[in-house]
Design an enzyme around this catalytic site. Structure first.
Site, PDB file in Angstrom:
ATOM      1  N   LYS A  10      -9.509  53.542  23.993  1.00  0.00           N
ATOM      2  CA  LYS A  10      -9.856  52.473  24.287  1.00  0.00           C
ATOM      3  C   LYS A  10     -10.643  51.470  23.805  1.00  0.00           C
ATOM      4  O   LYS A  10     -11.857  51.541  23.282  1.00  0.00           O
ATOM      5  CB  LYS A  10      -9.749  53.038  25.579  1.00  0.00           C
ATOM      6  CG  LYS A  10     -11.064  52.826  26.085  1.00  0.00           C
ATOM      7  CD  LYS A  10     -12.989  53.115  25.581  1.00  0.00           C
ATOM      8  CE  LYS A  10     -13.981  53.533  25.547  1.00  0.00           C
ATOM      9  NZ  LYS A  10     -15.224  52.419  25.917  1.00  0.00           N
ATOM     10  N   PRO A  95     -12.571  58.107  16.332  1.00  0.00           N
ATOM     11  CA  PRO A  95     -13.593  57.931  16.384  1.00  0.00           C
ATOM     12  C   PRO A  95     -14.488  58.897  16.496  1.00  0.00           C
ATOM     13  O   PRO A  95     -14.148  58.312  18.252  1.00  0.00           O
ATOM     14  CB  PRO A  95     -13.999  56.256  15.815  1.00  0.00           C
ATOM     15  CG  PRO A  95     -12.677  55.622  15.548  1.00  0.00           C
ATOM     16  CD  PRO A  95     -11.600  56.378  16.195  1.00  0.00           C
ATOM     17  N   GLY A  98     -17.443  57.333  18.863  1.00  0.00           N
ATOM     18  CA  GLY A  98     -17.788  55.725  18.231  1.00  0.00           C
ATOM     19  C   GLY A  98     -17.442  54.705  19.304  1.00  0.00           C
ATOM     20  O   GLY A  98     -17.057  53.305  18.902  1.00  0.00           O
ATOM     21  N   SER A 104     -13.438  61.614  25.811  1.00  0.00           N
ATOM     22  CA  SER A 104     -12.222  61.814  26.734  1.00  0.00           C
ATOM     23  C   SER A 104     -10.916  61.593  26.861  1.00  0.00           C
ATOM     24  O   SER A 104     -10.223  62.408  27.692  1.00  0.00           O
ATOM     25  CB  SER A 104     -12.867  60.098  28.008  1.00  0.00           C
ATOM     26  OG  SER A 104     -14.419  60.319  28.170  1.00  0.00           O
ATOM     27  N   ASP A 137     -14.433  57.789  31.578  1.00  0.00           N
ATOM     28  CA  ASP A 137     -13.636  57.126  31.077  1.00  0.00           C
ATOM     29  C   ASP A 137     -12.950  57.950  30.488  1.00  0.00           C
ATOM     30  O   ASP A 137     -11.442  58.021  30.150  1.00  0.00           O
ATOM     31  CB  ASP A 137     -14.249  57.049  29.747  1.00  0.00           C
ATOM     32  CG  ASP A 137     -15.168  56.247  29.177  1.00  0.00           C
ATOM     33  OD1 ASP A 137     -15.152  54.963  30.704  1.00  0.00           O
ATOM     34  OD2 ASP A 137     -15.922  55.929  28.020  1.00  0.00           O
TER      35      ASP A 137
END
Length: 302
Positions: A10, A95, A98, A104, A137
């Protein structure tokens, strides 16, 4: 039977952060957009719960019950009285640490994979409730597309998206801890009045109409100053991408991945090439959004 689930990364096209709450969390107005970088989670029956991981950054992924994929399997098993004896394999491409919700995503992917393996056929509402217990998330990783997240970010309202958006993601060396970035946000905000977070109507309209230029004008991330404070080198990455032709740039979530919105695929390729050769990032990945949420992509006899 083994079950494989593909789950997207995302980007937060808006991340408005409120003051710290008594429980240590922050109220958010978090506009999520799923993008076409994916982890794949494969779940297979085993003698005991175990996790393996391959792909970029795999050496930094925990292989114990602190991993959200393991926690998801345990939570679903506990809900239904199942012994969670499964092998969870994570094929990483998102990543690690990241700011793109890779952990998540793995939690949401494992939840759907185990639900499918165990033939539970849980309604999406039940899976989203379990996701919210796992992390802020995780529900969006299951849902995908675009959504406004409020509360800690786990209370989702799906949003309409009027077309494809082109992005480049510059992956930095190493990661940033999300709790550490929020702590830095609190330090930088000390003594300042922080307004309640609200979604930007112009940004929501840009998503709805698919207008990349309008979206570029409204991108925002309240965590960006904290991420830049902790990793000042990200400023050079942001400058490189915008100089190369990106419409806009921002730190993705808590970072250190940086995101560049471009007008079309050709410009995305141009920006990725410039970033890759600049020495300001580890790698640069062009892709598009929105992307589907967690999806079963493989059912195989073993």
């Amino acid at each position: 039977m083994s079950v494989t689930v593909r789950v997207p990364a995302k980007v937060n096209v808006q991340l408005a952060v409120g003051a710290a709450r008594p429980d240590g969390f922050h109220d958010l107005a978090n506009v999520f957009l799923a993008v076409g970088l994916y982890d794949e989670i494969t779940v297979t029956p085993a003698d005991e719960l175990r996790i393996t991981c391959t792909g970029p950054g795999a050496d930094r992924v925990p292989l114990d019950t602190t991993n959200l994929a393991a926690r998801a399997a345990l939570a679903l098993a506990a809900r239904h009285g199942i012994d969670p004896r499964v092998h969870i394999h994570i094929a990483k491409d998102i990543p690690v640490a990241g700011g793109m919700a890779g952990g998540s995503a793995d939690g949401a992917g494992a939840l759907l994979a185990c639900d499918t393996l165990w033939s539970l056929n849980s309604p999406q509402s039940e899976l989203l409730s379990l996701c919210a217990e796992l992390g802020s998330d995780v529900p969006f990783s299951l849902l995908g597309g675009a959504a406004l997240g409020v509360g800690r970010g786990e209370q989702l309202t799906p949003l309409a998206v009027g077309g494809a958006f082109h992005w480049v993601f510059a992956v930095a060396d190493g990661g940033l801890s999300t709790p550490t970035v929020f702590q830095e946000f609190d330090r930088l905000a000390a003594g300042k009045a922080i307004p309640p977070p609200t979604p930007d109507p112009a940004l929501l309209d840009a998503l709805r109409t698919g207008d990349a230029a309008a979206l570029a004008d409204t991108l925002s991330n309240d965590l960006q100053p904290a991420a830049l404070s902790l990793r000042p080198s990200l400023a050079a990455t942001l400058t490189t991408g915008t100089t190369a032709g990106a419409l806009a740039a921002l730190v993705s979530g808590s970072g250190p991945t940086t995101a560049f919105l471009t007008k079309d695929e050709e410009t995305a390729t141009q920006v990725a090439t410039a970033l890759q050769s600049s020495g300001t990032c580890h790698t640069a990945r062009p892709t598009t959004s929105p992307a589907r949420g967690a999806t079963v992509v493989g059912l195989d006899r073993v």
